[in-house]
Write a protein that holds these residues in place. Structure first.
Motif, PDB file in Angstrom:
ATOM      1  N   VAL A 133       1.798   4.985   0.985  1.00 38.86           N
ATOM      2  CA  VAL A 133       1.537   5.870   2.119  1.00 38.86           C
ATOM      3  C   VAL A 133       0.726   7.077   1.691  1.00 38.86           C
ATOM      4  O   VAL A 133      -0.093   7.608   2.460  1.00 38.86           O
ATOM      5  N   SER A 192      -5.999  -0.805   4.946  1.00 40.52           N
ATOM      6  CA  SER A 192      -5.176  -2.015   5.047  1.00 40.52           C
ATOM      7  C   SER A 192      -4.697  -2.238   6.473  1.00 40.52           C
ATOM      8  O   SER A 192      -4.637  -3.384   6.953  1.00 40.52           O
ATOM      9  N   GLU A 193      -4.352  -1.170   7.156  1.00 37.13           N
ATOM     10  CA  GLU A 193      -3.891  -1.308   8.538  1.00 37.13           C
ATOM     11  C   GLU A 193      -4.989  -1.914   9.417  1.00 37.13           C
ATOM     12  O   GLU A 193      -4.707  -2.724  10.313  1.00 37.13           O
ATOM     13  N   LEU A 221       2.565  -6.353   5.732  1.00 39.65           N
ATOM     14  CA  LEU A 221       2.145  -5.060   5.192  1.00 39.65           C
ATOM     15  C   LEU A 221       3.376  -4.263   4.810  1.00 39.65           C
ATOM     16  O   LEU A 221       4.202  -3.930   5.664  1.00 39.65           O
ATOM     17  N   LEU A 260       4.408  -0.719   3.369  1.00 38.47           N
ATOM     18  CA  LEU A 260       3.962   0.645   3.100  1.00 38.47           C
ATOM     19  C   LEU A 260       5.060   1.372   2.340  1.00 38.47           C
ATOM     20  O   LEU A 260       6.205   1.439   2.799  1.00 38.47           O
ATOM     21  N   PRO A 292      -4.208   4.130   3.392  1.00 38.37           N
ATOM     22  CA  PRO A 292      -3.570   2.952   3.977  1.00 38.37           C
ATOM     23  C   PRO A 292      -4.177   2.515   5.308  1.00 38.37           C
ATOM     24  O   PRO A 292      -3.975   1.367   5.728  1.00 38.37           O
ATOM     25  N   HIS A 294       0.844  -1.195   0.000  1.00 41.41           N
ATOM     26  CA  HIS A 294       0.000   0.000   0.000  1.00 41.41           C
ATOM     27  C   HIS A 294       0.879   1.244   0.000  1.00 41.41           C
ATOM     28  O   HIS A 294       1.890   1.293   0.694  1.00 41.41           O
TER      29      HIS A 294
END
Length: 330
Positions: A273, A283-284, A299, A301, A280, A271
């Motif tokens: 930032v 997704s977090e 993950l 970033l 994002p 993903h």
């Protein structure tokens, strides 16, 4: 496709516009073969053979994004499919039925296009019917159309709404009992690489991602702010986002990757930032939900990167995507 709540600064909007223009500037790349997995014109898969002619290549099943809406089809990720084929992958670029102005709302009462500036997001249940059917048919189709592909090594990937579908496809064995898409056992996948996915519905709805596309997909009205306690089956976060709309809540239990955990399938997310299309934090939230279920999701970033470089072969981010795929496939 940018539709982010709040007020991203002008620099963020300019960066997003430039990244989008770059990603969509590539001409579509014709596939080596195309095969149908159903009777509808959208039930097709484009196959790309590894460009170096190797055999035993892992197969990447690619699901395109576009907020589950009809203006965006598989052609816009065909340059990514070609990029991956040049990296030694076999690629299956899947089309599926999406929402458009030619259909009514997901459950009657409103005219097509009413209450929003564009097509309806998704077709319920056809979007999910198609992804399930395509994945179920994939080993046989790929073996026939791409004899050099190793269908024992399949990685599913997708971008944005396609990232959601990739995560969902890997979670069909944990769907609620009675779901028409439920599998009796985990799918035979090496893993999932989701790119800026709409991975957690409660977070995405709260942010108004893609003009309320999630709410439309589930049968509600884009932009509606719902409250109540009907989302108890999905937890407090989903309840606050979708509560009060019993149909949307019930459908989310069958469609939201953020509640279909743990899967036991190796999963990685990439993903940007600076993504103002699907922030994002979406997704977090999924990664946090996975951790609460006892599962670890990778993950990555990428700083200075927005939504579209992940599918843009001319962007450095695309090389990161290929590396994540390689780590699961080989």
């Amino acid at each position: 496709m940018t539709n982010f709540p709040g007020s991203p600064d002008s620099a963020a909007r300019e960066r997003d516009a430039a990244e989008s223009a770059s990603a969509f500037a590539h001409p579509a790349v014709a596939p080596d073969r195309t095969a149908a997995y159903g009777d509808h014109p959208d039930q097709v898969v484009d196959f790309y053979a590894p460009r170096d002619g190797r055999t035993g290549a892992p197969l990447v099943v690619l699901l395109h994004g576009g907020a589950w809406r009809s203006p965006y089809d598989r052609a816009h990720v065909s340059p990514l499919a070609d990029f991956l084929a040049r990296r030694g992958f076999a690629v299956a670029n899947v089309e599926y039925r999406r929402g458009g102005d030619d259909i009514p709302r997901q459950r009657g009462g409103a005219e097509p296009g009413a209450g929003s500036a564009g097509p309806v997001a998704g077709r319920w249940p056809e979007t999910f019917d198609d992804v399930a059917a395509a994945l179920d048919a994939m080993p046989a189709l790929a073996s026939r159309e791409l004899p050099g592909a190793d269908v024992r090594r399949i990685v599913v990937s997708g971008h944005s709404a396609g990232g959601h579908l990739a995560l969902w496809a890997a979670a069909r064995h944990v769907l609620p009992e009675g779901s028409p898409w439920r599998l009796p056992a985990p799918p035979s996948l090496r893993g999932v690489v989701a790119l800026a996915p709409i991975a957690d519905f409660a977070t995405a709805v709260g942010l108004g991602v893609c003009g309320g596309a999630v709410t439309q997909l589930l049968g509600g009205e884009a932009g509606a702010v719902l409250d109540g306690d009907a989302g108890s089956a999905l937890g407090a976060d989903a309840g606050s986002a979708l509560g009060g709309d019993a149909v949307a809540v019930e459908r989310a239990a069958h469609a939201d990757p953020g509640v279909l955990l743990p899967t036991g399938i190796a999963t990685a997310i990439v993903h940007g930032v600076e993504d103002i299309v699907v922030p994002p934090t979406v997704s977090e939230a999924y990664v946090d939900a996975a951790a609460r279920s006892g599962e670890t999701v990778g993950l990555t970033l990428l700083g200075g990167v927005g939504h579209f470089p992940l599918i843009d072969p001319s962007a450095d981010a695309c090389a990161v995507v290929a590396e994540e795929l390689a780590q699961l496939a080989w």
